[in-house]
Design a protein around this motif. Sequence first.
Motif, short mmCIF file in Angstrom:
data_model
loop_
_atom_site.label_atom_id
_atom_site.label_comp_id
_atom_site.label_asym_id
_atom_site.label_seq_id
_atom_site.Cartn_x
_atom_site.Cartn_y
_atom_site.Cartn_z
N GLN A 155 0.84 -1.21 0.00
CA GLN A 155 0.00 0.00 0.00
C GLN A 155 0.87 1.25 0.00
O GLN A 155 0.60 2.21 -0.73
CB GLN A 155 -0.89 0.02 1.25
N LEU A 156 1.89 1.25 0.83
CA LEU A 156 2.74 2.42 0.95
C LEU A 156 3.50 2.69 -0.34
O LEU A 156 3.59 3.84 -0.80
CB LEU A 156 3.72 2.22 2.12
N VAL A 157 4.05 1.64 -0.94
CA VAL A 157 4.80 1.81 -2.18
C VAL A 157 3.89 2.32 -3.30
O VAL A 157 4.33 3.07 -4.18
CB VAL A 157 5.48 0.48 -2.58
N ASN A 158 2.61 1.95 -3.25
CA ASN A 158 1.66 2.39 -4.28
C ASN A 158 0.99 3.72 -3.94
O ASN A 158 0.16 4.20 -4.71
CB ASN A 158 0.57 1.33 -4.49
N SER A 159 1.35 4.34 -2.83
CA SER A 159 0.72 5.59 -2.42
C SER A 159 1.33 6.78 -3.15
O SER A 159 2.37 6.68 -3.80
CB SER A 159 0.87 5.78 -0.91
#
Length: 309
Positions: free
Chosen positions: A53-57
């Motif tokens: 999720q964080l990498v895709n934020s």
Amino acid sequence: MTPENLISKNIKLVSLPEVCLRLQEISESPTATAEQVGQVIATDSALTARLLQLVNSAYYGINAQIDTLPRAISLVGMRELKNLAYAASTAKMFTGISDEHININGFWQHSVYCGIVGKHLAKYCSILHSERLFTAGLLHDIGSLLIAMLLPDETRQITADYQKSERDLHLIEEDILDFNHAELGATLLNSWNLPRNLCAAILYHHLPAEAHDAHLESAILHIANKVSEYAQGFKQAPESRLFDPFESLLNSDIHAETIAATAIKQMDKSALTLTAISEQQLIGAIRFAATGFDQVMEIIYPTAMSEMT
């Protein structure tokens, strides 16, 4: 009592989760691959989901959808993903602390914002692996959580003294405990075998001029911490109501100039001299932090977001 004694007496309570211990072990190998690191993280499905999720934020701004850990590592780096795993796991470790002793939601919001600002400022200082400053920001006050968790009576006294005094919190802690939260936090991270520069930056983030190691990292973290303090408690005007601290961080870009100018007045001047960070660069970091703060916060410490909606 010393920080070392307090950590050793409560070693089971402050030990890293198994996935982080395994990650630490494998990442020390010079032949470790992205696939191997991904396999270790994948043993914790909840952690895997949060990292993806964080990498895709918006915080990373990667256009393509990243759906595997090896792919995430190839784009953000093995070191950064490992640090993010530590940070996310650490937030989970301290979820049971009572609000009677510390505002846990406000704590993590300050820490996340500080991490984002710190990483952005590190780029101006040409620091290699600027993600170190994101991790340092997330963990810079971890000693405060330990004090609240392990020393509740002393925490009440520290809080009472702080509320009626204009002295800095770390000085009041030293009077009551003979050490402060920065010393305790650095001791904990040393026990986890985290990088020496990271531990030193946290140890000296209130007193960057006294840093014997990691001078630049300590100075950047000091600046990011002061910016975050003023962003979190910003008043729109003397006669205005105090913004909700969550709303203040989300809207900090609107008042970036005022926050930067106010924070600069309270910073250790040696930190500004060492980093050569300008007021305009601080304003840019505040605006950057505001745009990605809510997404990063929801991933690192999701329960705090419930008060923001």
